[in-house]
Design a protein around this motif. Structure first.
Motif, PDB file in Angstrom:
ATOM      1  N   LEU A 199      41.110  37.977  47.400  1.00  0.00           N
ATOM      2  CA  LEU A 199      39.790  37.941  48.008  1.00  0.00           C
ATOM      3  C   LEU A 199      38.792  37.534  46.924  1.00  0.00           C
ATOM      4  O   LEU A 199      38.558  38.283  45.971  1.00  0.00           O
ATOM      5  CB  LEU A 199      39.408  39.306  48.593  1.00  0.00           C
ATOM      6  CG  LEU A 199      38.130  39.302  49.436  1.00  0.00           C
ATOM      7  CD1 LEU A 199      38.389  38.635  50.791  1.00  0.00           C
ATOM      8  CD2 LEU A 199      37.595  40.715  49.643  1.00  0.00           C
TER       9      LEU A 199
ATOM     10  N   ASP B 214      29.471  34.162  49.056  1.00  0.00           N
ATOM     11  CA  ASP B 214      30.612  33.569  49.757  1.00  0.00           C
ATOM     12  C   ASP B 214      31.837  34.433  49.526  1.00  0.00           C
ATOM     13  O   ASP B 214      32.136  34.810  48.380  1.00  0.00           O
ATOM     14  CB  ASP B 214      30.892  32.149  49.256  1.00  0.00           C
ATOM     15  CG  ASP B 214      29.792  31.172  49.636  1.00  0.00           C
ATOM     16  OD1 ASP B 214      29.345  31.235  50.788  1.00  0.00           O
ATOM     17  OD2 ASP B 214      29.385  30.365  48.789  1.00  0.00           O
ATOM     18  N   ILE B 215      32.536  34.746  50.607  1.00  0.00           N
ATOM     19  CA  ILE B 215      33.753  35.548  50.551  1.00  0.00           C
ATOM     20  C   ILE B 215      34.899  34.702  51.092  1.00  0.00           C
ATOM     21  O   ILE B 215      34.786  34.119  52.181  1.00  0.00           O
ATOM     22  CB  ILE B 215      33.638  36.833  51.390  1.00  0.00           C
ATOM     23  CG1 ILE B 215      32.325  37.569  51.082  1.00  0.00           C
ATOM     24  CG2 ILE B 215      34.845  37.728  51.158  1.00  0.00           C
ATOM     25  CD1 ILE B 215      32.223  38.104  49.690  1.00  0.00           C
ATOM     26  N   SER B 216      35.989  34.632  50.358  1.00  0.00           N
ATOM     27  CA  SER B 216      37.148  33.838  50.793  1.00  0.00           C
ATOM     28  C   SER B 216      38.435  34.615  50.556  1.00  0.00           C
ATOM     29  O   SER B 216      38.598  35.235  49.502  1.00  0.00           O
ATOM     30  CB  SER B 216      37.228  32.519  50.016  1.00  0.00           C
ATOM     31  OG  SER B 216      36.071  31.747  50.180  1.00  0.00           O
ATOM     32  N   MET B 217      39.327  34.574  51.538  1.00  0.00           N
ATOM     33  CA  MET B 217      40.681  35.071  51.336  1.00  0.00           C
ATOM     34  C   MET B 217      41.561  33.853  51.079  1.00  0.00           C
ATOM     35  O   MET B 217      41.631  32.935  51.903  1.00  0.00           O
ATOM     36  CB  MET B 217      41.187  35.836  52.554  1.00  0.00           C
ATOM     37  CG  MET B 217      42.592  36.413  52.366  1.00  0.00           C
ATOM     38  SD  MET B 217      42.605  37.891  51.312  1.00  0.00           S
ATOM     39  CE  MET B 217      42.057  39.116  52.523  1.00  0.00           C
TER      40      MET B 217
ATOM     41  N   GLY C 157      40.746  32.621  55.229  1.00  0.00           N
ATOM     42  CA  GLY C 157      39.503  32.989  55.919  1.00  0.00           C
ATOM     43  C   GLY C 157      38.343  32.917  54.952  1.00  0.00           C
ATOM     44  O   GLY C 157      38.518  33.112  53.744  1.00  0.00           O
ATOM     45  N   TYR C 158      37.164  32.595  55.464  1.00  0.00           N
ATOM     46  CA  TYR C 158      35.982  32.598  54.591  1.00  0.00           C
ATOM     47  C   TYR C 158      34.724  32.774  55.426  1.00  0.00           C
ATOM     48  O   TYR C 158      34.672  32.465  56.614  1.00  0.00           O
ATOM     49  CB  TYR C 158      35.886  31.330  53.732  1.00  0.00           C
ATOM     50  CG  TYR C 158      35.751  30.027  54.474  1.00  0.00           C
ATOM     51  CD1 TYR C 158      36.840  29.191  54.632  1.00  0.00           C
ATOM     52  CD2 TYR C 158      34.529  29.621  55.010  1.00  0.00           C
ATOM     53  CE1 TYR C 158      36.731  27.986  55.297  1.00  0.00           C
ATOM     54  CE2 TYR C 158      34.405  28.423  55.682  1.00  0.00           C
ATOM     55  CZ  TYR C 158      35.516  27.600  55.822  1.00  0.00           C
ATOM     56  OH  TYR C 158      35.397  26.414  56.495  1.00  0.00           O
ATOM     57  N   SER C 159      33.696  33.288  54.748  1.00  0.00           N
ATOM     58  CA  SER C 159      32.394  33.439  55.369  1.00  0.00           C
ATOM     59  C   SER C 159      31.347  33.474  54.261  1.00  0.00           C
ATOM     60  O   SER C 159      31.651  33.795  53.109  1.00  0.00           O
ATOM     61  CB  SER C 159      32.327  34.727  56.186  1.00  0.00           C
ATOM     62  OG  SER C 159      31.105  34.808  56.898  1.00  0.00           O
TER      63      SER C 159
ATOM     64  N   GLU D 282      34.417  40.129  58.384  1.00  0.00           N
ATOM     65  CA  GLU D 282      34.678  38.867  59.078  1.00  0.00           C
ATOM     66  C   GLU D 282      35.857  38.126  58.454  1.00  0.00           C
ATOM     67  O   GLU D 282      36.724  37.598  59.160  1.00  0.00           O
ATOM     68  CB  GLU D 282      33.428  37.988  59.033  1.00  0.00           C
ATOM     69  CG  GLU D 282      33.571  36.662  59.773  1.00  0.00           C
ATOM     70  CD  GLU D 282      32.300  35.838  59.742  1.00  0.00           C
ATOM     71  OE1 GLU D 282      32.370  34.660  60.146  1.00  0.00           O
ATOM     72  OE2 GLU D 282      31.253  36.354  59.308  1.00  0.00           O
ATOM     73  N   VAL D 283      35.917  38.101  57.124  1.00  0.00           N
ATOM     74  CA  VAL D 283      37.004  37.395  56.440  1.00  0.00           C
ATOM     75  C   VAL D 283      38.336  38.101  56.652  1.00  0.00           C
ATOM     76  O   VAL D 283      39.369  37.452  56.884  1.00  0.00           O
ATOM     77  CB  VAL D 283      36.677  37.252  54.939  1.00  0.00           C
ATOM     78  CG1 VAL D 283      37.879  36.716  54.165  1.00  0.00           C
ATOM     79  CG2 VAL D 283      35.490  36.320  54.750  1.00  0.00           C
TER      80      VAL D 283
ATOM     81  N   GLN E 184      39.536  37.242  60.108  1.00  0.00           N
ATOM     82  CA  GLN E 184      40.056  35.871  60.168  1.00  0.00           C
ATOM     83  C   GLN E 184      41.446  35.776  59.549  1.00  0.00           C
ATOM     84  O   GLN E 184      42.335  35.110  60.097  1.00  0.00           O
ATOM     85  CB  GLN E 184      39.125  34.909  59.419  1.00  0.00           C
ATOM     86  CG  GLN E 184      37.801  34.624  60.086  1.00  0.00           C
ATOM     87  CD  GLN E 184      36.938  33.706  59.231  1.00  0.00           C
ATOM     88  OE1 GLN E 184      37.423  33.031  58.323  1.00  0.00           O
ATOM     89  NE2 GLN E 184      35.641  33.683  59.497  1.00  0.00           N
ATOM     90  N   SER E 185      41.614  36.403  58.405  1.00  0.00           N
ATOM     91  CA  SER E 185      42.865  36.231  57.664  1.00  0.00           C
ATOM     92  C   SER E 185      43.983  37.140  58.159  1.00  0.00           C
ATOM     93  O   SER E 185      45.167  36.832  57.970  1.00  0.00           O
ATOM     94  CB  SER E 185      42.624  36.489  56.176  1.00  0.00           C
ATOM     95  OG  SER E 185      42.103  37.787  55.970  1.00  0.00           O
TER      96      SER E 185
END
Length: 457
Positions: A220, A230-233, A252-254, A398-399, A402-403
């Motif tokens: 993450l 920005d957050i991304s898996m 996933g990202y948001s 949210e991420v 999604q992931s």
């Protein structure tokens, strides 16, 4: 001098950095006037001189045609403003980074100073002329940095990968993103880049971390910059084949337009503005109007700043004079008339940084009143940050949705991700999961440079 090299360019809200491949590895260029990181600031005698300055610089390199065609209606007027500024004793050079801030502090009233132009690029309601002004500001900054790179390395990169957040704004994100990317692209063309690509900043940071792994991990990436989070898996694998699309790494990202600047603003409102009369009761029994303080504090909001310095706010101040405590009114009046909102924001930022290692900080506001100093406390920073950490929690949720998985490790990057407030919040949210702290700024630039090598080599 080489004009065919490639670069990774982190045009950040707080700082700018540029990377080249040297000796087989991505390397941040140490800029002669700034070091590895240049604060995202610009100083000019007036806004009108920027176009003329940029045109003159481009013309010296026989690179002015594109810019001249785009600004045909404005260049002569700007050159006239530049000549007039010189006759008035102003330096003909624009200033950038710390030099820009130092010049602003010498005389905040009689200058044009921009901090964090990236914060404004996705703003709603920008006119075509406003967009052109930001193109000029950013093109001037990019031109300056290209010149610094050439001075340091002998290379004049003309192919670039520029970092971008997932969203430049929280509202109308698609329209805001198109506007911001258009401004950045046009500015980069003006500054002489022949090929321009963009990469999400958290992906760039992820590519940097991936290079250090020994085995695959779900990571993450928490990227909290000056203006955006920005957050991304990401599914990271040290054996990832860069011939494939890097988007395959993303589970996933948001992202949202919250960042270090917002922590500064919140702390400003919580701790500093009350010493200018915020939250006080007027002599007539009415509460003090809050909007004037919010407008003053929101240095990353162009309409808010314009309203604070407007005649309407001037009239409000005069109407409040007899009902406000005298010292509060004098401080607020000085803040407005000497255009010191950036200075007050800087005091809030310094307080935030100091409170990372201390439970209290003595903040000097003697530019508002001789001898004025106040104490700011770590608990106040925590309280001021609660709204922002709730927003961060929403992005993370949210991420994860999604992931469909939990991370093996948290990778923290960006100027604010390693704040003790953020690290404690993440530790509570992801108990038992390792946190890895990156170079706050360099990881994005390194990743952009890695991707530039992949697509341009």
């Amino acid at each position: 001098m080489t004009f065919s090299s490639f670069a990774g360019f982190d045009f950040g809200t707080s700082n700018c950095a540029i990377g080249l491949y040297q000796d087989g590895r991505p390397t941040l260029v140490s800029l002669p006037d700034h070091g590895s990181y240049m604060p995202s600031t610009l100083f000019a005698p007036t806004r009108d001189v920027i176009s003329g300055w940029l045109y003159q610089k481009l013309k010296q390199k026989n690179m002015a045609d594109v810019y001249q065609n785009a600004r045909a209606q404005h260049i002569e007027t700007s050159l006239g403003a530049l000549r007039e500024a010189m006759l008035d004793g102003f330096d003909s050079e624009l200033l950038f980074g710390q030099q820009a801030f130092d010049a602003y502090m010498e005389d905040p009233f009689d200058c044009y100073y921009v901090k964090s132009p990236k914060s404004f690029l996705g703003a709603s309601g920008l006119s075509a002329r406003h967009c052109q002004w930001f193109e000029d500001i950013i093109a001037a900054t990019m031109w300056h940095m290209r010149g610094q790179v050439a001075q340091a390395t002998g290379e004049y990169p003309d192919k670039v990968v520029i970092g971008r957040p997932v969203n430049f704004q929280g509202l109308n994100s698609e329209q805001s993103n198109r506007q911001a990317i258009s401004i950045l692209t046009q500015a980069a063309k003006f500054a002489g880049f022949s090929q321009i690509e963009f990469l999400y900043e958290p992906l760039a940071a992820g590519l940097t971390y991936q290079a250090s792994l020994k085995e695959p991990k779900r990571v993450l990436v928490v990227d909290i910059g000056g203006g955006t989070t920005d957050i991304s898996m990401m599914e990271m694998d040290p054996n990832f084949d860069y011939k494939f699309d890097h988007q395959r790494l993303v589970l996933g990202y948001s992202g949202e337009r919250i960042g270090g600047n917002d922590f500064d603003i919140a702390l400003n409102l919580q701790t500093l503005m009350p010493h200018l009369g915020m939250n006080q009761t007027l002599a007539n029994g009415q509460p003090m109007p809050h909007k004037i303080y919010y407008d003053a504090a929101c240095v990353n909001d162009l309409p808010a700043q314009s309203h604070f310095y407007s005649r309407e706010s001037e009239k409000l101040l005069l109407d409040l004079k007899d009902d406000m405590q005298s010292d509060y009114w004098q401080r607020l009046h000085r803040l407005k008339h000497e255009q010191l909102t950036q200075s007050l924001n800087r005091s809030a930022e310094q307080s935030k940084i100091a409170l990372g290692d201390s439970i209290e900080y003595q903040c000097y506001l003697d530019y508002l009143e001789d001898g004025l100093q106040i104490f700011v406390y770590q608990q106040q920073l925590k309280q001021a940050s609660e709204k922002l950490t709730r927003a961060l929690s929403s992005l993370i949720h949210e991420v994860l949705t999604q992931s469909g998985c939990q991370p093996d490790v948290l990778f923290l990057t960006g100027g604010s991700a390693n704040s003790p407030v953020i690290k404690r919040f993440l530790a509570e949210h992801f108990q038992g999961i390792q946190q890895v702290s990156a170079d706050n700024f360099g990881s994005v630039t390194e990743g952009l440079t890695r991707w530039a090598r992949q697509i341009y080599s």
